[in-house]
Design an enzyme around this catalytic site. Structure first.
Site, PDB file in Angstrom:
ATOM      1  N   PHE A  77       0.819  -1.216   0.000  1.00 17.49           N
ATOM      2  CA  PHE A  77       0.000   0.000   0.000  1.00 17.49           C
ATOM      3  C   PHE A  77       0.856   1.272   0.000  1.00 17.49           C
ATOM      4  CE2 PHE A  77      -2.720  -3.068   2.280  1.00 17.49           C
ATOM      5  CZ  PHE A  77      -3.924  -2.886   1.621  1.00 17.49           C
ATOM      6  N   ASN A  96       9.177   7.635  -4.779  1.00 16.93           N
ATOM      7  CA  ASN A  96       8.513   6.868  -3.726  1.00 16.93           C
ATOM      8  C   ASN A  96       7.595   5.772  -4.272  1.00 16.93           C
ATOM      9  OD1 ASN A  96       7.959   6.752  -0.722  1.00 16.93           O
ATOM     10  ND2 ASN A  96       5.887   6.882  -1.546  1.00 16.93           N
ATOM     11  N   THR A 121      -4.790   2.266  -9.166  1.00 17.78           N
ATOM     12  CA  THR A 121      -5.778   3.332  -9.067  1.00 17.78           C
ATOM     13  C   THR A 121      -6.511   3.544 -10.390  1.00 17.78           C
ATOM     14  OG1 THR A 121      -5.993   5.738  -8.868  1.00 17.78           O
ATOM     15  CG2 THR A 121      -3.842   4.936  -9.465  1.00 17.78           C
ATOM     16  N   TYR A 145       1.079  11.154 -10.442  1.00 16.51           N
ATOM     17  CA  TYR A 145       0.602  10.126  -9.511  1.00 16.51           C
ATOM     18  C   TYR A 145       0.092   8.895 -10.279  1.00 16.51           C
ATOM     19  CZ  TYR A 145      -2.614   7.604  -6.502  1.00 16.51           C
ATOM     20  OH  TYR A 145      -3.280   6.599  -5.840  1.00 16.51           O
ATOM     21  N   ASN A 174     -13.014   5.590  -5.518  1.00 15.88           N
ATOM     22  CA  ASN A 174     -12.862   6.524  -4.394  1.00 15.88           C
ATOM     23  C   ASN A 174     -13.067   5.846  -3.034  1.00 15.88           C
ATOM     24  OD1 ASN A 174     -13.247   8.175  -6.812  1.00 15.88           O
ATOM     25  ND2 ASN A 174     -13.225   9.870  -5.367  1.00 15.88           N
ATOM     26  N   HIS A 193      -9.946  14.899   0.533  1.00 15.21           N
ATOM     27  CA  HIS A 193     -11.043  14.075   0.014  1.00 15.21           C
ATOM     28  C   HIS A 193     -12.409  14.625   0.402  1.00 15.21           C
ATOM     29  CE1 HIS A 193      -7.616  11.205  -0.080  1.00 15.21           C
ATOM     30  NE2 HIS A 193      -8.068  11.140  -1.323  1.00 15.21           N
ATOM     31  N   ARG A 225     -18.446  10.373  -9.066  1.00 17.93           N
ATOM     32  CA  ARG A 225     -17.409   9.402  -8.707  1.00 17.93           C
ATOM     33  C   ARG A 225     -18.062   8.126  -8.196  1.00 17.93           C
ATOM     34  NH1 ARG A 225     -15.114  12.447 -11.147  1.00 17.93           N
ATOM     35  NH2 ARG A 225     -13.238  13.666 -10.770  1.00 17.93           N
TER      36      ARG A 225
HETATM   37  N1  UDP Z   1     -14.340  17.797  -4.422  1.00 18.40           N
HETATM   38  C1  UDP Z   1     -14.931  19.012  -4.174  1.00 18.40           C
HETATM   39  N2  UDP Z   1     -14.454  19.773  -3.141  1.00 18.40           N
HETATM   40  C2  UDP Z   1     -13.441  19.362  -2.335  1.00 18.40           C
HETATM   41  C3  UDP Z   1     -12.832  18.092  -2.574  1.00 18.40           C
HETATM   42  C4  UDP Z   1     -13.317  17.343  -3.634  1.00 18.40           C
HETATM   43  O1  UDP Z   1     -15.867  19.436  -4.877  1.00 18.40           O
HETATM   44  O2  UDP Z   1     -13.041  20.104  -1.429  1.00 18.40           O
HETATM   45  C5  UDP Z   1     -14.819  16.962  -5.542  1.00 18.40           C
HETATM   46  C6  UDP Z   1     -13.756  16.676  -6.593  1.00 18.40           C
HETATM   47  O3  UDP Z   1     -13.756  17.671  -7.582  1.00 18.40           O
HETATM   48  C7  UDP Z   1     -14.194  15.317  -7.122  1.00 18.40           C
HETATM   49  C8  UDP Z   1     -14.897  14.666  -5.937  1.00 18.40           C
HETATM   50  O4  UDP Z   1     -15.191  15.716  -5.017  1.00 18.40           O
HETATM   51  O5  UDP Z   1     -15.142  15.475  -8.131  1.00 18.40           O
HETATM   52  C9  UDP Z   1     -14.036  13.625  -5.232  1.00 18.40           C
HETATM   53  O6  UDP Z   1     -12.780  14.213  -4.944  1.00 18.40           O
HETATM   54  P1  UDP Z   1     -11.696  13.523  -4.019  1.00 18.40           P
HETATM   55  O7  UDP Z   1     -10.556  14.477  -3.887  1.00 18.40           O
HETATM   56  O8  UDP Z   1     -12.355  13.037  -2.771  1.00 18.40           O
HETATM   57  O9  UDP Z   1     -11.263  12.224  -4.837  1.00 18.40           O
HETATM   58  P2  UDP Z   1     -10.704  12.058  -6.343  1.00 18.40           P
HETATM   59  O10 UDP Z   1     -11.911  11.729  -7.178  1.00 18.40           O
HETATM   60  O11 UDP Z   1     -10.030  13.316  -6.738  1.00 18.40           O
HETATM   61  O12 UDP Z   1      -9.769  10.903  -6.230  1.00 18.40           O
END
Ligand code: UDP
Length: 334
Positions: A77, A96, A121, A145, A174, A193, A225
């Site tokens: 992980f 990393n 991912t 990433y 997610n 997140h 998502r």
């Molecule tokens: N998101 C948002 N505001 C935040 C953080 C995330 O609107 O402060 C949205 C982001 O644009 C995405 C979704 O929430 O559409 C999930 O984002 P997260 O960063 O949790 O996971 P990712 O999909 O980027 O891996």
């Protein structure tokens, strides 16, 4: 059957710690290797689980561990996972996430340990050309990433050809939610997140949630998502591990529910679960965010016999809320 020992690199992190608890419950002996950069000592809660503090790039340490234990398999992980930071500091991610695991793989080869479960991912797909995403979708990652993870998938394939390493590259969607008993959970610093930020906004830990973009080509204009409960991810890892140890072939598969949820739906669900309003502001799109990412989860069911039990995002928000309101208040002490 004799008890099997599993090396879990990054087992003190968010998804790792939930998987370690399940492995322990299922009767495996677990040795965690974690440098505690993002992991938490306090996330290791089970008696008998050994925590070794160190890096996956530390060859002498790995050799010592492999000499001491006959590892049946490795679950890896340990990685950095801030997409934005990977854009501004790519070398940190390639070092990393891509280079360090080479040492781990070298030592596995040396000790003839040939089963490897890898945290990949959905970011390896890049901008979706068609939805839901199936495993044969082209992989054109946008961020360093995503690229750092895809390169490991390639390396694993080559190790299979060269010395018979069998691996499971699990492409997470997610990850969300926390342990059902509230003992361990999600504690990232900084937190980026959506679900924890929504709940932190309710608790007043941050002034408000910024919704990144309301003009996406989706029904309500916000991003969609596929949110998957961290305990479902844990069961998938154990299924993948069993499959490999029982002689299964190399697999690459999505771990998602197949259900798409918008940012606005998350906010509404959080308001229902908590009975409180989320303070929200509407902002610009976040660069690099595709409008929709939803898994086709069929392959995991066919190959691993696994599917997500919790397809309702409510259960993810409920467990995250329990963790935040538990004795640790959503944050490990150290
Ligand atoms: N998101 C948002 N505001 C935040 C953080 C995330 O609107 O402060 C949205 C982001 O644009 C995405 C979704 O929430 O559409 C999930 O984002 P997260 O960063 O949790 O996971 P990712 O999909 O980027 O891996």
């Amino acid at each position: 059957m004799a008890q099997q020992t599993i090396l879990v690199a990054g087992g003190a992190g968010y998804i790792g710690s939930h998987t370690v608890r399940l492995l322990h419950r299922e009767g495996y002996k677990v040795v965690i290797l974690d440098n505690l950069v993002y992991g938490h000592k306090e996330a290791v809660v089970d008696e008998g689980v050994e925590l070794v503090i160190g890096a996956v790039g530390d060859k002498p340490l790995l050799q010592e561990l492999f000499k001491k234990h006959q590892f049946a398999a490795v679950i890896h992980f340990a990685a950095y996972a801030y997409v934005g930071e990977s854009v501004t500091d790519p070398l940190k991610y390639y070092r990393n996430n891509t280079a360090e695991p080479l040492t781990l793989l070298e030592v596995m080869q040396e000790f003839e340990c040939k089963s490897f479960v890898f945290s990949s991912t959905c970011a390896t797909y890049g901008e979706p050309q068609k939805l839901p995403l199936t495993e044969d979708h082209p992989q054109n990652p946008v961020s360093p990433y995503g690229k750092s993870k895809l390169m490991v998938e390639w390396i694993l394939e080559d190790c299979d050809t060269a010395w018979g390493l069998k691996s499971a590259s699990l492409r997470y969607f997610n990850a969300s939610g926390c342990s059902t008993d509230g003992l361990i959970g999600e504690d990232h610093n900084p937190e980026t997140h959506l679900i924890p930020l929504v709940l932190m906004a309710i608790r007043g830990e941050i002034p408000q949630l910024t919704v990144f973009g309301t003009d996406y080509p989706t029904e309500d204009g916000t991003c969609i998502r596929d949110y998957i409960h961290v305990e479902d991810l844990a069961t998938a890892h154990v299924a993948a591990l069993r499959n490999l140890v029982d002689g299964g072939d190399t697999v690459r598969c999505n771990l998602g529910t197949g259900v798409g949820i918008s940012v606005k739906e998350i906010i509404e669900s959080a308001e229902e679960v908590t009975g409180q309003k989320v303070p929200v502001v509407y902002g610009e799109r976040r660069p690099g965010d595709p409008a929709q990412l939803v898994a086709d989860p069929k392959m995991a069911k066919e190959v691993l016999g696994w599917e997500a039990e919790r397809k309702d995002v409510r259960s993810m928000i409920e467990t995250a809320w329990t963790w935040m309101n538990g004795p640790k208040g959503g944050h490990y002490g150290e």
